[in-house]
Design a protein around this motif. Structure first.
Motif, PDB file in Angstrom:
ATOM      1  N   GLN A   1       0.834  -1.199   0.000  1.00  0.00           N
ATOM      2  CA  GLN A   1       0.000   0.000   0.000  1.00  0.00           C
ATOM      3  C   GLN A   1       0.872   1.253   0.000  1.00  0.00           C
ATOM      4  O   GLN A   1       0.607   2.214  -0.731  1.00  0.00           O
ATOM      5  CB  GLN A   1      -0.928  -0.004   1.228  1.00  0.00           C
ATOM      6  CG  GLN A   1      -1.851   1.224   1.277  1.00  0.00           C
ATOM      7  CD  GLN A   1      -2.763   1.208   2.488  1.00  0.00           C
ATOM      8  OE1 GLN A   1      -2.810   0.223   3.220  1.00  0.00           O
ATOM      9  NE2 GLN A   1      -3.459   2.303   2.710  1.00  0.00           N
TER      10      GLN A   1
ATOM     11  N   ILE B   1     -14.047   9.472   0.882  1.00  0.00           N
ATOM     12  CA  ILE B   1     -12.960  10.050   1.691  1.00  0.00           C
ATOM     13  C   ILE B   1     -12.354  11.294   1.021  1.00  0.00           C
ATOM     14  O   ILE B   1     -11.497  11.962   1.620  1.00  0.00           O
ATOM     15  CB  ILE B   1     -11.846   9.016   1.963  1.00  0.00           C
ATOM     16  CG1 ILE B   1     -11.261   8.495   0.642  1.00  0.00           C
ATOM     17  CG2 ILE B   1     -12.373   7.870   2.814  1.00  0.00           C
ATOM     18  CD1 ILE B   1     -10.070   7.564   0.836  1.00  0.00           C
TER      19      ILE B   1
ATOM     20  N   TYR C   1     -13.086   6.603  -2.771  1.00  0.00           N
ATOM     21  CA  TYR C   1     -13.752   5.827  -1.732  1.00  0.00           C
ATOM     22  C   TYR C   1     -12.745   4.908  -1.039  1.00  0.00           C
ATOM     23  O   TYR C   1     -11.751   4.474  -1.635  1.00  0.00           O
ATOM     24  CB  TYR C   1     -14.887   4.987  -2.336  1.00  0.00           C
ATOM     25  CG  TYR C   1     -15.964   5.800  -3.005  1.00  0.00           C
ATOM     26  CD1 TYR C   1     -17.006   6.348  -2.264  1.00  0.00           C
ATOM     27  CD2 TYR C   1     -15.932   6.017  -4.385  1.00  0.00           C
ATOM     28  CE1 TYR C   1     -18.000   7.094  -2.893  1.00  0.00           C
ATOM     29  CE2 TYR C   1     -16.917   6.769  -5.014  1.00  0.00           C
ATOM     30  CZ  TYR C   1     -17.947   7.294  -4.256  1.00  0.00           C
ATOM     31  OH  TYR C   1     -18.921   8.041  -4.867  1.00  0.00           O
ATOM     32  N   ASP C   2     -13.046   4.590   0.241  1.00  0.00           N
ATOM     33  CA  ASP C   2     -12.218   3.595   0.930  1.00  0.00           C
ATOM     34  C   ASP C   2     -12.770   2.200   0.649  1.00  0.00           C
ATOM     35  O   ASP C   2     -13.677   2.034  -0.180  1.00  0.00           O
ATOM     36  CB  ASP C   2     -12.158   3.886   2.433  1.00  0.00           C
ATOM     37  CG  ASP C   2     -13.537   3.841   3.101  1.00  0.00           C
ATOM     38  OD1 ASP C   2     -14.486   3.260   2.504  1.00  0.00           O
ATOM     39  OD2 ASP C   2     -13.680   4.366   4.212  1.00  0.00           O
ATOM     40  N   ASP C   3     -12.209   1.198   1.329  1.00  0.00           N
ATOM     41  CA  ASP C   3     -12.621  -0.182   1.081  1.00  0.00           C
ATOM     42  C   ASP C   3     -14.081  -0.430   1.421  1.00  0.00           C
ATOM     43  O   ASP C   3     -14.708  -1.354   0.902  1.00  0.00           O
ATOM     44  CB  ASP C   3     -11.736  -1.154   1.873  1.00  0.00           C
ATOM     45  CG  ASP C   3     -10.300  -1.132   1.381  1.00  0.00           C
ATOM     46  OD1 ASP C   3     -10.090  -0.674   0.231  1.00  0.00           O
ATOM     47  OD2 ASP C   3      -9.408  -1.538   2.137  1.00  0.00           O
TER      48      ASP C   3
END
Length: 374
Positions: free
Chosen positions: A4, A113, A106-108
């Protein structure tokens, strides 16, 4: 976490290295969080000028008053992405025309976000488009003025040419009444009459051209055209062309497409010009054969007129649709028939092609939009 971090690093480096675009990120409320070098170069603001501030500062005062920044944010959140063009403001207050893409992040868990905004300076593109529009408008006015001039000139010439025509007929009458048999004088009067007739044809051609643009753009002229009926009607009209030859042309037809939604007058003009040309420019050394057909080809309805006549060279084909251009003098003609055909076809969204060799005939193909077929 290592992957990441690696991906975030690659993304960050990529954004920083893209200098032709202004790229920055915002939180969900439109507060600027990142600012790349391209944004600084394009807009003139440094990072410390914009980080933590609402991105509406980049809009014009009028757009801010009309809540345009807020509306763009909502559009991006609702439609996953928002693209637009418009004026944006630099630090020095100057404006530029921008192409903009707003994309939500977008987050997971699919929670919003933030958003990214990519801006491209399209000022040169807009200037080119405006120049093209200006030239188009000038051309429309010029064409309209030219049409009006041609119409006025042809109208004003009709009266004097008719007077000359009347005088020539009067001379011919006097020759007969006074039994004047001077061959030289009669030949001279015949030349006068031929020139007058040619002048009258030219005036009619000019009038036709001036009226052409007014009629070909009128969509109200569309009607259900029966191809066979128009073809039969034209054959009657061109019979006199066949009568001047000992062996008339054999004309075949094969209409795979039988009807077309088109201006009947314009369709008749297209087919009449192509068919009469095929007869007039026949070979004098072999039997004349002409085939007229319609068929579907990809997204087109195609009308083909194919003959085994005189044909033409590639050089002649390049000049084929020029107004008043003729390649053979042994038959009457004005040289505007194919010019008119091309304008009618192209104004209807179609095209015309020709395949020919000198001495081996020619095939003209007219391409109509397939949606015009029943």
């Amino acid at each position: 976490m290592k992957n990441q971090h690696f991906n975030e690093s690659i993304t960050s480096n990529f954004i920083e290295q893209v200098k032709e675009y202004a790229i920055f990120a915002m939180d969900p409320n439109g507060m600027i969080a990142t600012w790349n070098e391209g944004a600084e170069r394009m807009k003139g603001f440094k990072q410390e000028d914009v980080i933590g501030k609402f991105y509406g500062m980049l809009f014009t005062e009028e757009d801010r008053a009309n809540q345009l920044p807020q509306r763009e944010l909502e559009q991006a959140k609702t439609h996953e992405q928002f693209q637009t063009e418009g004026f944006r403001q630099k630090k020095d207050g100057s404006l530029f025309w921008a192409g903009i893409t707003l994309t939500p992040i977008y987050d997971d868990e699919r929670q919003l976000i933030g958003l990214t905004k990519v801006t491209r300076d399209l000022s040169d593109k807009r200037k080119s488009e405006q120049e093209l529009t200006r030239k188009h408008d000038e051309l429309v006015v010029t064409n309209r003025d030219l049409d009006n001039f041609i119409y006025t000139a042809s109208h004003d010439l009709k009266a004097p040419i008719l007077n000359i025509d009347g005088l020539v007929h009067r001379l011919q009458y006097l020759f007969e009444e006074k039994n004047i048999n001077d061959p030289e004088l009669k030949e001279l009067v015949a030349f006068f009459q031929k020139s007058v007739n040619r002048f009258k044809i030219t005036i009619e051609d000019l009038t036709t051209i001036s009226k052409l643009q007014r009629t070909i753009d009128d969509e109200s002229n569309l009607e259900r055209v029966n191809v066979q009926q128009v073809f039969d009607d034209i054959l009657e009209d061109v019979r006199f062309l066949n009568d001047v030859y000992s062996f008339p042309c054999q004309v075949q037809s094969d209409f795979g497409v039988k009807t077309l939604n088109f201006s009947r007058k314009n369709f008749r003009s297209i087919l009449y010009n192509l068919l009469s040309n095929a007869i007039k420019y026949r070979s004098l050394s072999s039997a004349c054969h002409i085939k007229v057909s319609t068929f579907i080809e990809d997204d087109w309805v195609v009308m083909s007129v194919k003959d085994n006549g005189l044909g033409m060279s590639q050089d002649d084909q390049n000049k084929l649709y020029t107004m008043f251009k003729r390649f053979h003098d042994h038959v009457d003609g004005s040289g505007i028939g194919l010019y008119i055909v091309k304008r009618i076809v192209e104004n209807a969204g179609g095209k015309i092609t020709v395949s020919s060799e000198k001495g081996k005939g020619a095939e003209f193909k007219i391409y109509f939009d397939r949606r015009l077929a029943d």
